[in-house]
Design an enzyme around this catalytic site. Sequence first.
Site, PDB file in Angstrom:
ATOM      1  N   SER A 148       6.293 -57.496  97.859  1.00 32.40           N
ATOM      2  CA  SER A 148       5.023 -56.979  97.339  1.00 32.40           C
ATOM      3  C   SER A 148       5.143 -55.709  96.522  1.00 32.40           C
ATOM      4  O   SER A 148       4.328 -55.472  95.628  1.00 32.40           O
ATOM      5  CB  SER A 148       4.069 -56.732  98.505  1.00 32.40           C
ATOM      6  OG  SER A 148       3.914 -57.924  99.238  1.00 32.40           O
ATOM      7  N   THR A 149       6.102 -54.884  96.823  1.00 37.43           N
ATOM      8  CA  THR A 149       6.171 -53.622  96.079  1.00 37.43           C
ATOM      9  C   THR A 149       6.380 -53.874  94.588  1.00 37.43           C
ATOM     10  O   THR A 149       5.987 -53.058  93.761  1.00 37.43           O
ATOM     11  CB  THR A 149       7.310 -52.719  96.609  1.00 37.43           C
ATOM     12  OG1 THR A 149       8.517 -53.483  96.658  1.00 37.43           O
ATOM     13  CG2 THR A 149       6.980 -52.185  97.992  1.00 37.43           C
TER      14      THR A 149
END
Lengths: 578, 389
Positions: free
Chosen positions: A296-297
Amino acid sequence: MADPQWRVPDVRVALVGVAIVFAWLWVGVSLYRVQVVESGQWAEYGAEQRVRSREIPAPRGTIYDRSGQAIAMSVAATDVIANPSEISDPAGVAQVLAPLLAMDVQDLETKLTGNAQYAMLTRRLDRVDALEIEKLMDDLDIRGVYFRDQPARVYPSEDFASQVVGFVQADTLEGLEGLERLYDAELAGTPGYQTDERDPYGNPILQGDSEIIPAVPGVDIRTTLDPGIQIAAQEALALAVEESSATAGWAVVLDVATGDVLAMATAPTFNLNDRTNVDRETFRNRVVTDQFEPGSTLKVLTIAAAIEEGIVTPDTEFTLPATLEIARKKYSDVGRKDERVMSVRDIVAKSSNVGTITVQQLLGNEKHWEYLNRIGLGRRTTSHIPGEVSGLLHPVKDWCDSVCGPSTGIGYRVNVTLLQMAAVFATVANDGVWIEPHVIDEEIFPDGTRTTFQPIERPVFSEETARTMRELLAGVVEGGTGRRAAVEGYRVGGKTGTTQKYLEAEGGYSDTAVVASFIGIAPIDNPRIVVAVVLDSPTGERIEGDRAVSLSYGGVSAAPVFAAIVKAAMHGLGVPPE
Amino acid sequence: MASRTSTSAESSRLVARRTRADTAVVTGHSRAVLALIPVALLLVIGAGALMSASSVIALHENGDRMYLFNRHLMFIGIGVFALLITARVPYRLYERWAIPIFLLSLVALVTTLAIGKSIDGATRWVTIGGVSLQLSEFSKFATIVMLAAIFSRENKRFLRFRGVFIPVAFVFGSSGVLLLAQPDFGTVLIVAGAGFAVLIASKAPLRWVGAMMALGGVAGAFLAQSAPYRMQRILSFRDPLADPLGNGLQAVQSLVALGTGGLFGVGLGASRARWRFLPNAHNDFIFAIIGEEMGLVGSLAVVSLFLLFSLVGVQLALRIDDMFGRLLAIGLVAWISTQALVNIGGVAAILPISGVPLPFVSAGGSAMIANLAAVGVLINLSRTQRTES
């Protein structure tokens, strides 16, 4: 007197004279041969047997933190050596010497016995202690024990940034790991030589020629590491690793304006002065050596690229299905089972896979790859951090048409290091300009001159896009997955990440093990630092109020580490709370 | 003539007074002076080199770097005193007392073997009243006197081989065996060199002299075969680098010193070999130090002085009409010359190293005194004149 008949003929006396003349001529010719024709080779033979050259060790350069405190330094020390063939009473000498050298009497006696010419007794004894022992040997008239000055390497802070600094081989001082290895040639300096003439017994010839070529000290290195932030990072990581039983954790703190690495920590860590029984795995500076799929980052970059390209704004809304199926692969979001209308802002805050993939498909693979490449993924920095790996970013021509783009958009199919990801967030923090992260601030040469590291800078997106992204990241902490990253008195922004761990050995994703991460910016309105944290395979739960939360999520296990580091860093950097 | 030279002291003074006007005698005196010049120069060069060569070893072993030098000066003093005496002893006395002198020398050699002290495996020194003496120096002189006395006689027996063989075998055999027992190979060589010079200069048929030399060679070869180990050590001079730390050590260090000296030397007092690289730098190997400090120039100067001494000596012998005197002179010259050759030959590694001192130069009291005494005998010989003049 004699009868003239018996007078000796003159010619026979002369014969003796002639023989003598020839004999002396032969000697003269021989002397000419030795002293003129062969002169050079005999003179060389003579020089070789009496000219002795002794190495003068060069002081190894010091490694400093950014405040000028030594992390690695050389101190005067002495090796104690014996020549057993000169020792007539090994037992007696061992009795005297063993306690002083902290050695076993029996072992020492064994070493001192025999006809060998050389036995190393103790390496790197404190110089002052050695001088006292030397005096005692003199007083007791004990022969055969010798003292040789050899600088020792000492790490005053013991476990400070161990994996970054690295260490040397204790005897040769050869750099084995970390900066000690990468900068070995510079730190080592150039040994000098003391040349003089010695008689066959090793005593200096008083009238002999002598020459001293002084050693050139090694280069000092000043790192960008901030002692306070580094220690805070190490402590916060250690606590998180313990709490979550993670196999390891690592973190990096970047100064967003300069690319300086303020802290780079890996837990568990180790004492640089005593590496006995330390697992070699622990030596890795995982911030740069371990690659993982960020998950997700990396969505941050997908969204930022789409905003920069004018495809979406934070307020652009999408009607997102519960499940998105692309080439028989199903994508869904954590905690959402129904179709919902979400803005880009929501997509980021809730870390929506479906939403990010939707935006990625609008962006297109070509453009997406351009940003990934431009922001430095798939490439090592030239930042002089030992052991750094490049990660893996497939060239866009190798991307499949179906799932490759979407997977990459949510941070899979691409391998990164935590340092690369921290630089991505620093680009957001630094108004869209990527700066090469680096741990070396400057090299200080023996003559006092300095060379400062000049990081590469590369604009990736506009100031406005960067500012927009920071707002979105603030939302993650304020109302999304990153609530536990909040720091009292400071507005921060960041992004959680939780990916299934890819197991190289098994060639597939683990069912249980995850890589949990949090990367964020502080303060979000006037960014100073980026803090990136990864925990490898955290497990277990934490009781918060009346419910248990899984530590496997980056937002649960990694985000508090971020908060702890930011809190310490804000104090250390003198950033006032709002 | 015969009556003039062999009468009372009074008449010999008369002779001396009368002959002073005689040119032959004047040249005889000037020749003696001519022989003294190279000797004096060698003494000076030797003392200078010894001051340098002995300083390190004297400092280590005696605690005074001038210790050996001072001793050397003392021995020169004693030697000059001996020279002044022998220059005044009528040489004919040696002919008359040749047999007792020779027997005494044999007794001296036996004494050496019986009560002498061993140094480095050789029994060469006898200590009498706290003074160490090398009595073999005396045996060199005695052997020369003996051979000169035998072969200066008018004797038809020499025309037969055994007439030559028996006396030579007896003289060489007796002293040679005793010398080899020490062992003192170097002195044997010197005695052989001087003895054969006497034989060559005598009237004994050359073919017998040659036969004796051949026999000597055979005897040497036989000795070599009987002790191959020693022979190997003796012959190691031909390739000293084959064993530079063992048998070849002295030769290698000596060659290093000479080679380091080169053409002009490293300078007086700048020798490195003396820093205990070269064993015996101040006695047997002092020539290497001269070659190192003064280069080929210095070493050839020494060689030239010995050559000059030899030539003056040979010419002196030529001027002596008296056969014993002539043979004695040639024997003494051959002694000094052979000893210098054997020493320098060893230093330059063209001959085996035999441990003989360099006349007038090396440290060593016995040799210094004996050599200067021999010069005194030569001076005495130079005072005689040719019968024809």
